[in-house]
Structure formats: C-alpha cells, structure tokens
Design a protein around this motif. Structure first.
Motif, PDB file in Angstrom:
ATOM      1  N   ARG A 224       5.128   4.024   9.426  1.00 42.06           N
ATOM      2  CA  ARG A 224       5.607   5.079  10.311  1.00 42.06           C
ATOM      3  C   ARG A 224       4.627   6.249  10.407  1.00 42.06           C
ATOM      4  O   ARG A 224       4.927   7.258  11.050  1.00 42.06           O
ATOM      5  CB  ARG A 224       6.964   5.593   9.811  1.00 42.06           C
ATOM      6  N   CYS A 225       3.504   6.147   9.745  1.00 36.01           N
ATOM      7  CA  CYS A 225       2.596   7.287   9.652  1.00 36.01           C
ATOM      8  C   CYS A 225       1.591   7.273  10.801  1.00 36.01           C
ATOM      9  O   CYS A 225       1.016   6.236  11.108  1.00 36.01           O
ATOM     10  CB  CYS A 225       1.864   7.236   8.313  1.00 36.01           C
ATOM     11  N   TRP A 226       1.403   8.435  11.417  1.00 32.69           N
ATOM     12  CA  TRP A 226       0.467   8.526  12.540  1.00 32.69           C
ATOM     13  C   TRP A 226      -0.978   8.638  12.068  1.00 32.69           C
ATOM     14  O   TRP A 226      -1.898   8.570  12.850  1.00 32.69           O
ATOM     15  CB  TRP A 226       0.816   9.710  13.439  1.00 32.69           C
TER      16      TRP A 226
ATOM     17  N   VAL B 283      -6.983   1.379   4.820  1.00 34.94           N
ATOM     18  CA  VAL B 283      -6.791   1.514   3.372  1.00 34.94           C
ATOM     19  C   VAL B 283      -5.326   1.787   3.028  1.00 34.94           C
ATOM     20  O   VAL B 283      -4.850   1.394   1.967  1.00 34.94           O
ATOM     21  CB  VAL B 283      -7.714   2.629   2.815  1.00 34.94           C
ATOM     22  N   CYS B 284      -4.604   2.414   3.944  1.00 34.35           N
ATOM     23  CA  CYS B 284      -3.218   2.796   3.663  1.00 34.35           C
ATOM     24  C   CYS B 284      -2.320   1.582   3.443  1.00 34.35           C
ATOM     25  O   CYS B 284      -1.390   1.623   2.648  1.00 34.35           O
ATOM     26  CB  CYS B 284      -2.656   3.622   4.809  1.00 34.35           C
ATOM     27  N   SER B 285      -2.604   0.495   4.172  1.00 32.41           N
ATOM     28  CA  SER B 285      -1.725  -0.658   4.038  1.00 32.41           C
ATOM     29  C   SER B 285      -2.157  -1.579   2.899  1.00 32.41           C
ATOM     30  O   SER B 285      -1.436  -2.500   2.546  1.00 32.41           O
ATOM     31  CB  SER B 285      -1.670  -1.436   5.352  1.00 32.41           C
TER      32      SER B 285
ATOM     33  N   ALA C 112       0.688  12.132  -2.808  1.00 33.75           N
ATOM     34  CA  ALA C 112       0.275  10.732  -2.816  1.00 33.75           C
ATOM     35  C   ALA C 112      -0.077  10.326  -1.393  1.00 33.75           C
ATOM     36  O   ALA C 112       0.786   9.878  -0.637  1.00 33.75           O
ATOM     37  CB  ALA C 112       1.398   9.861  -3.373  1.00 33.75           C
ATOM     38  N   CYS C 113      -1.340  10.529  -1.027  1.00 33.24           N
ATOM     39  CA  CYS C 113      -1.755  10.182   0.332  1.00 33.24           C
ATOM     40  C   CYS C 113      -3.270  10.022   0.362  1.00 33.24           C
ATOM     41  O   CYS C 113      -3.995  10.756  -0.293  1.00 33.24           O
ATOM     42  CB  CYS C 113      -1.330  11.281   1.311  1.00 33.24           C
ATOM     43  N   HIS C 114      -3.727   9.021   1.148  1.00 36.06           N
ATOM     44  CA  HIS C 114      -5.171   8.817   1.293  1.00 36.06           C
ATOM     45  C   HIS C 114      -5.790   9.850   2.215  1.00 36.06           C
ATOM     46  O   HIS C 114      -6.966  10.157   2.103  1.00 36.06           O
ATOM     47  CB  HIS C 114      -5.448   7.411   1.836  1.00 36.06           C
TER      48      HIS C 114
ATOM     49  N   GLY D 290       0.825  -1.208   0.000  1.00 32.73           N
ATOM     50  CA  GLY D 290       0.000   0.000   0.000  1.00 32.73           C
ATOM     51  C   GLY D 290       0.849   1.243   0.000  1.00 32.73           C
ATOM     52  O   GLY D 290       1.774   1.373  -0.794  1.00 32.73           O
ATOM     53  N   CYS D 291       0.552   2.168   0.926  1.00 29.88           N
ATOM     54  CA  CYS D 291       1.395   3.347   1.060  1.00 29.88           C
ATOM     55  C   CYS D 291       2.660   2.938   1.786  1.00 29.88           C
ATOM     56  O   CYS D 291       2.616   2.387   2.880  1.00 29.88           O
ATOM     57  CB  CYS D 291       0.667   4.425   1.860  1.00 29.88           C
ATOM     58  N   ARG D 292       3.814   3.206   1.183  1.00 34.26           N
ATOM     59  CA  ARG D 292       5.074   2.744   1.770  1.00 34.26           C
ATOM     60  C   ARG D 292       5.376   3.417   3.109  1.00 34.26           C
ATOM     61  O   ARG D 292       6.232   2.958   3.854  1.00 34.26           O
ATOM     62  CB  ARG D 292       6.210   2.988   0.785  1.00 34.26           C
TER      63      ARG D 292
HETATM   64  S1  SF4 Z   1      -2.156   8.715   5.719  1.00 38.20           S
HETATM   65 FE1  SF4 Z   1      -1.187   9.058   3.769  1.00 38.20          FE
HETATM   66  S2  SF4 Z   1       0.940   8.918   4.216  1.00 38.20           S
HETATM   67 FE2  SF4 Z   1      -0.077   8.101   5.987  1.00 38.20          FE
HETATM   68  S3  SF4 Z   1      -0.083   5.932   5.529  1.00 38.20           S
HETATM   69 FE3  SF4 Z   1      -2.004   6.746   4.768  1.00 38.20          FE
HETATM   70  S4  SF4 Z   1      -1.580   7.202   2.661  1.00 38.20           S
HETATM   71 FE4  SF4 Z   1       0.370   6.924   3.615  1.00 38.20          FE
END
Ligand code: SF4
Ligand SMILES: Nc1ncnc2c1ncn2[C@@H]1O[C@H](COP(=O)(O)OP(=O)(O)O)[C@@H](O)[C@H]1O
Ligand SMILES: [Mg+2]
Lengths: 332, 344
Positions: B304-306, B311-313, B329-331, B298-300
């Motif tokens: 580490r994202c708070w 859906v991100c993974s 590039a972000c949900h 998913g989102c690389r």
């Molecule tokens: S919020 Fe955005 S940056 Fe954070 S994991 Fe989801 S898609 Fe990636």
C-alpha cells in the motif's frame, strides 16, 4: 441533583450523573430478574399458564388429601356403578354424579377423579425429575464443552448429535421390558418411574446441553471474563461467578419448556404399557384402557386426554412467557 | 529467571520492557486439529514503557493492538519474546504466578457493554478486585467501592445498581473504577473511548488524564486513530500488521513523521494542526490491510506504500533509531535529518 451546566470542565464529570434516568429516590438497582418478573406480570397468557401449573403442582403434592375429601381410593373397585350387561358405567355421562365427580372407569368402576389426581403425581414427578436429570447433565456437559473448547468440545458435541439421532422411544420400550422388578432399592412402579426418569432425562440432556454450550461459547468471549482474569480469577471463579449467573435464564427457560415434552413422553410410554406398572394410576394408562370403550363411554377417553392437554398447554404458555420475559431482543 | 536491571539512573525507569514479542494464533482444521497456518497477530515487538508516561499505540483495526495489550497484561501467553514488568520476567507465568502481579497491571476494556457482567451490581463489579485478591480495604469493601465511584465521577449511592441502568460513558467509568481499585502502577487501556459517543469521548479521556496525575499512573493507551491519543500521549507507537513501524515522542511524530504509514495516519486526523505552516495533504491509502495469515514479504506495508521500491518487497526494514528516541522501520524514511545516521 443539579449540575452546573455552564461551568465548563467540572460540568463534564458532574453532568453525566444525572442521565441515569431513574428517579432520585430509587437507588436500589433493578436486577435483571426483577425486570423479567415485571415483564412476566404483564403477560396475561403466561400468567394463566403459571396459575394452572401451580394448581397442578398443588394437586400432585396434596393428592391423598384431595382424594380423601372428594373421591374414593384410586384402586378401589365399585362394581355397583357398572352396568353388568355392557360393563360400562351406569348413567349417561360416564357415571358422573355427586359421589364420583368425573365418573367411573368401565368394567371395574374405579373413581376417575381419584385416578386423574394420582395420575398428575406420576406425570409431574416423572416430568420434573427427568428435567432435573437433563438439566444437571446438560449444564455440566454444555458448560465444559463451551468453556474448554478444543477436543473436549468436539467429543461432547458429537455425543450430543448421536443422542439426538437416537430412536429414544424404541430404546426405552426395549429397556423397560428387561428391567428387573426391583432395582436401586425400589420395587414395582417405583422401579419403572426411576427408570423413566433416568432414561427420559438422559435422552433430554443434549437439548439443554446444546443451548448451554452455545451460550457459554459466546459468553466466554465477553470482556467481563477477561476483566475477571485480569484480576487474577481462576477457571472456577469464571465458571461459577461470571458465566453461570448468565446461564441461569436460558436454563430456566428450556427447563420449563422441556417439562411438557416429558409429560407427553411419559404418557406415550404408559399408553404403550411401558410406563408405570398398574394398578398405579397414570394418564397414559387411562387413555389406553379407554380405547376399548370409546364408543360406549367417550368421556373416559376425553378426561385423561384433557388432563394431558391442559398440562402441556399450561407449561408451554408459561415457558414461552418466561422466555420472552428473560430473553427480550436487544437486552445484553 | 531474573534479568539484571539495565537501566541506570538518569532517565525514567522502564516499568515494562518488551523484547521481540510474538503471538501467532494457530489455525487448525478437522477433528485432529491439525495446524494449517497461523494468524501472525503480533510479530516481533520491542519497546519499553517508562514509569509515569503515557504510551499511545495506534494502528488500523486488525493490526494486533488488542493482542499486544493482552500479551503485556498476560491475558494471553506470548508465542515468543519476553515481557518484563519491573525487572521481573512475566512472559510465561501461570494464573497463580501472575496473581500478585495483577494488582500492579490493570486493563480498561474497549466495549463498556461487554466488559461489565450484566448480572452483577456495580458494587459487586468494582468490589471484585478486593475479593479476588483477598484484600480487605480499610473501612470495608463497600466504603472503598463508593470512594472509587466518586473518584471516577459517579454517584457513590449507585452502588446497588446494575450495568444496564447506566449510559455507555458511565459504564466506562465503572470499568475504570474497577481497574483502579487495587491501585495499579500500569494501566493498559484498549480503545477506551472508541465505543462511546464522540461527545462523551473527551470526558473519559480527560478523566483518564486527571487520574494519571492524581495517582501517578503509567498508561498504555491503544487507539485506532490519532485523534484520541494525540493530546494525552507522551510517546506514540505506530503499529502495522503486527509490527512496530515507528516509535517516538509525540511532538516529533507530529512534526517529523518518518514512516509513510504514519504520514498517512496523520493526514487522516480531522482537525489540522494549527501550528503547521504547510497544509497537510490527505493521503488515502489504497486497498485494505492485508491478512495477517499471510502477510506481505519484506516491508509489510509495501502493498500500500507509494514509496515502495524493489528492496521493500524483499527485505524487511529493521526498526532503528534514526534520531535519538525516534525509531522507524522503513527503507526510504521521510524527513530524515541531513546527516543520515542510518548505519545500524
Ligand atoms: S518505503 Fe518504507 S514503508 Fe514504504 S514499502 Fe518501503 S520500507 Fe515499507
Ligand atoms: N484469539 C484469537 N484467535 C485467532 N485470531 C485472533 C485472536 N485474537 C485476534 N486474532 C486475530 O489477530 C489479528 C489482530 O487482532 P487484534 O489484536 O484484535 O487487532 P486490533 O486490536 O488492532 O484490531 C486479527 O486478524 C484477529 O483476527
Ligand atoms: Mg482491538
């Protein structure tokens, strides 16, 4: 060279020029070789080694002249100098006198001084030329393996492992016993020397090859190689103009250190009777003859032994000095 | 293969167009060099570099910035995608095919100790471009090299010196002189000051800036944090693990960062922006950058994202323009304008 240090802005670019360190007059750069030379000149032990090496080379080159002046032809018998009863030299010190500077050989009375001088020729010629063979092969294979990597590197590396594990002394002894008397347009001792040079060189190249491969492997990752490529340089340019100049120093060092090893190998082979053919003089051959007379005439064993020892020591001291001068820690 | 110009008059022309750029380094094992995996150093980059601009590329170490730089200067051959320089496809050109392009695309390297051959004099180093390209400058190579040395603020009389006789900053100037020798159009600078003393960094950055104005250069400047490039970049691309996560002009990046990773990078810039009303909070990212050999699904950035959600993974967020000229590039982007036009 005064920079307007208080003038902000312009000062930033102007000021850095001053930090080059060298006095204002000395614009000529000090090349890495010159710096090495300056370092080498301070290393007294290495210098002493270098002087001896130089003398040995002169002796080898001018052997006929030296023998003409100070000795007798190396293969001339002098039975008059031999005690007929015990077949050892007359007199107490192996027959040393003003006519025979290092005495005479037991039994047939050949001039030891002349044979040592001519022996230097054989010893150095074989050692040098074998080193040249090793350097040419080692550099070629090492640079190709390191630069191209991949399966080429794998093949060359395994080949080097194989050769290093090979019982080379046994192989050479076996080989020499089957070599014909004339080969490559050479005869007699010439053939033997040719074979020694090729074989010692052939078994020696992996030592150089490993060093060159390792160095190339690390050098090819330097950004100056990429810089050359980014200017359109091809492989040939990179190998010859960017990499090779940086390999000359390690190659020089390991060549200098390989020569004494070759001197020892040649002596060992001649000692075992597989070196140059008699009556050609060689230090190893003299040693092996001395074995029969060491109690009655120990000096005849000591003199060629000392010749080998001094030669090897001188080359090693010089080689170590060259290495320290060229390859100090912390230099880039 | 020639691709017709797509850009019409109006805005500045793109000098470089990169589409779907991919570089995977194979990992091999054993004598037969069987491939057992790949380092996905660069994994699908699409961006333009406009003539005369400075594009800053920022991201943590190991995220593929250098690989990107070496791909667009064609020191590496892309695994996928295309690189187009001035309308010409250079993606798979060989050494000979690239040679004429080399005059126009040059590179400044990261390590001033490794980028100059210690066995060559400064004259040889800065003169190499002329020799390699078979160019005879007016008045001779020596004269031209001395002019270049003066141009980058070095003493032209130091022509015969060796690299070891110079400081890091001076060496980097030598590298700059070499890069500028052939009067290039595009210069890619890979972390040009990160190996230098902080006190020297500004000098070299300012030099690059001055030279751009003087010579009309286009820059791609790579950096591992925003502190160096924030003053000189017109637009900034943020990379994370081989992907672009945000690309916009400098002011919107600073005032309205939309990607959480960009926010984290911004919060790490030591000097707070005096123009900002609210004080920026320092965002500390947890953990290390994951390995590019097996990047997260998913989102690389999700490890580490708070703000990460389900859906991100599972789904990779595409790089889309949420505002004109602001690609993210972000949900769950930050500071999105009210009528979210996220219908891509
Ligand atoms: S919020 Fe955005 S940056 Fe954070 S994991 Fe989801 S898609 Fe990636
Ligand atoms: N020649 C190469 N072979 C294999 N892996 C490489 C090579 N060059 C770079 N990599 C890998 O690609 C990734 C990105 O590297 P790099 O582009 O140098 O990142 P950055 O410049 O952002 O620090 C790293 O994981 C690095 O180990
Ligand atoms: Mg890098």
């Amino acid at each position: 060279m005064t920079a307007p240090l208080h003038d902000t802005g312009a000062a930033e670019t102007a000021a850095v020029d001053v930090t080059a360190g060298a006095p204002a007059r000395a614009i000529e750069g000090r090349s890495p070789w010159r710096i090495a030379w300056i370092r080498l000149k301070r290393d007294k032990l290495a210098l002493a080694g270098g002087v001896v090496v130089l003398l040995l080379i002169l002796v080898a080159v001018f052997a006929p002249l030296i023998v003409d002046l100070l000795g007798h032809p190396p293969n001339e018998f002098h039975e008059e100098e031999i005690d007929p009863l015990f077949s050892v030299p007359k007199g107490s010190w192996g027959g040393i006198n003003s006519d025979f500077l290092l005495g005479v050989e037991p039994r047939n009375g050949r001039d030891v001084f002349s044979r040592i001088v001519y022996g230097a020729r054989v010893s150095l010629l074989v050692a040098f030329l074998a080193a040249v063979v090793a350097v040419v092969l080692g550099t070629l294979f090492g640079i190709v393996a390191g630069f191209f990597g991949g399966w080429v590197d794998t093949v060359v590396s395994r080949l080097m492992d194989l050769l290093l594990a090979f019982p080379q002394l046994l192989f050479i002894i076996a080989l020499v016993s089957v070599v014909p008397d004339s080969l490559w347009g050479l005869t007699g001792s010439g053939v033997r020397m040719g074979v020694l040079i090729v074989v010692i060189g052939f078994f020696g190249w992996p030592y150089i090859g490993r060093i060159v491969r390792g160095q190339t492997l690390s050098l090819r990752e330097r950004e100056y190689v990429e810089a050359a490529r980014s200017l359109g340089a091809g492989r040939g340019y990179i190998l010859l103009r960017e990499l090779l100049p940086n390999l000359v120093a390690p190659i020089t060092v390991y060549t200098t250190l390989m020569i004494p090893t070759n001197v020892l190998t040649e002596a060992a082979l001649s000692f075992l009777g597989t070196g140059v053919k008699p009556p050609t003089a060689s230090w190893g051959d003299m040693l092996s003859r001395a074995v029969d007379h060491y109690e009655a005439d120990p000096l005849y064993m000591i003199i060629p032994g000392l010749a080998i020892f001094v030669t090897v020591l001188a080359f090693n001291l010089f080689g170590d000095g060259v290495r320290d001068a060229l390859d100090p820690k912390g230099s880039r | 293969m020639s691709i017709p110009e797509q850009q019409t008059a109006g805005g500045p022309e793109p000098i470089l167009r990169v589409k779907g750029l991919v570089k995977h380094f194979p990992i091999t094992k054993g004598l037969l060099r069987r491939q057992i995996g790949a380092v996905q150093a660069v994994d699908g980059l699409t961006f333009d570099v406009l003539a005369g601009e400075t594009l800053g590329v920022v991201g943590e170490s190991g995220c593929g910035k250098s690989t990107m730089g070496r791909l667009i200067t064609r020191l590496l051959e892309p695994t996928g995608g295309t690189v187009e320089f001035q309308g010409k496809d250079i993606t798979h050109l060989g050494v000979a095919g690239m040679r004429p392009m080399r005059r126009d695309v040059q590179m400044i390297f990261q390590d001033p100790y490794s980028s100059l051959n210690p066995r060559h004099t400064v004259g040889t180093i800065v003169g190499a471009p002329f020799r390699l390209q078979g160019i005879k400058p007016e008045g001779g190579v020596k004269k031209e090299v001395q002019r270049l040395l003066g141009l980058v603020g070095l003493n032209p009389e130091h022509y015969n010196r060796y690299p070891h006789e110079f400081s890091g900053g001076q060496r980097q100037r030598i590298g700059i002189a070499r890069a500028l020798a052939l009067n290039p159009k595009l210069v890619v600078a890979d972390e040009p000051v990160s190996a230098l003393d902080v006190s020297i960094q500004a000098q070299v950055v300012n030099l690059l800036d001055d030279l751009q104005t003087e010579l009309g250069l286009t820059y791609v400047i790579i950096a591992h944090d925003l502190s160096v490039i924030r003053h000189v970049s017109d637009r900034i691309a943020v990379m994370y693990l081989g992907k672009l996560v945000e690309l916009t002009d400098r002011s919107s990046l600073y005032t309205r960062p939309m990607h959480p990773y960009t926010k984290a990078l911004l919060s790490a810039v030591p000097v707070p922006d005096p123009g900002r009303r609210t004080k920026r909070e320092r965002i500390l990212l947890k953990g290390d950058v994951p390995s590019p050999i097996s990047p997260p699904s998913g989102c690389r950035f999700h490890t580490r994202c708070w703000k990460a959600t389900e859906v991100c993974s599972s789904q990779e967020p595409p790089l889309v323009a949420l505002e004109p000229g602001h690609q993210v590039a972000c949900h769950h982007p930050e500071s999105v304008p009210e009528p979210a036009p996220a219908t891509a």
